[in-house]
Design an enzyme around this catalytic site. Sequence first.
Site, PDB file in Angstrom:
ATOM      1  N   SER A   1       0.800  -1.227   0.000  1.00 19.28           N
ATOM      2  CA  SER A   1       0.000   0.000   0.000  1.00 19.28           C
ATOM      3  C   SER A   1       0.833   1.277   0.000  1.00 19.28           C
ATOM      4  CB  SER A   1      -0.945   0.020   1.209  1.00 19.28           C
ATOM      5  OG  SER A   1      -0.231   0.182   2.416  1.00 19.28           O
TER       6      SER A   1
ATOM      7  N   LYS B   1       0.990   4.798   6.656  1.00 17.11           N
ATOM      8  CA  LYS B   1       0.395   5.644   5.618  1.00 17.11           C
ATOM      9  C   LYS B   1       1.104   7.000   5.623  1.00 17.11           C
ATOM     10  CE  LYS B   1      -2.743   2.475   4.934  1.00 17.11           C
ATOM     11  NZ  LYS B   1      -2.650   1.584   3.762  1.00 17.11           N
TER      12      LYS B   1
END
Length: 209
Positions: A35, A104
């Site tokens: 991701s 993230k």
Amino acid sequence: MTGWRFVFSAVLAAVLVVGVVRALFIDVYYIPSGSMEPLLQEGDRVVVSKTGEATDSIERGDVVVFDGRGSLDPIRDDRGVPARAADAVGQWLGLSGSETVYVKRVIGVPGDRVTCCDDGRVTVNGEALDERYVFPGDAPSDTEFDVDVPEGRLWLLGDHRSRSMDSRSLLGAPGGGLVAADRVIGQAVHIIWPLDRTGRIEQPGPDHP
């Protein structure tokens, strides 16, 4: 016999020191998915510099590791205690990832208005971002959003937008995809494994006004 006792005591002391350092200052996190590609790849081990209570030091563009419980929390783990204990050991050794910890990039901090997409780009406070870190070929977002980030919250996105479960995934849920800043464990600062990818994680961040 005395020699073995000395070795055992030395090993125990070293483990305790490492435990204290990892609890308070730095930790190692296993990257379980793609991701955050191309910056971080599945299987990378990264050093995390812990923020403690200094959540006001978090800036746009920072790559952060955070506890996703209450936001990106996965399905409850109903396995037995031995399996969970084995997972915990693997995570501590940096051999496996956690099902509740995520990495993230910070796109919006308290006071920001984050939207997508203006001419195909993410904007913060009306200014389009130059997101050179986004995975080649990915759109900035296939999901439209218009979010005001309140005090104590963050808007977080993965760099590999088409493979990332992030703030966009929870737009219709309580909290609207915003992650509590006090859930941030720390900033990912260095790749330590594999050896051919070791190096400092550059965090220039988006080009903001």
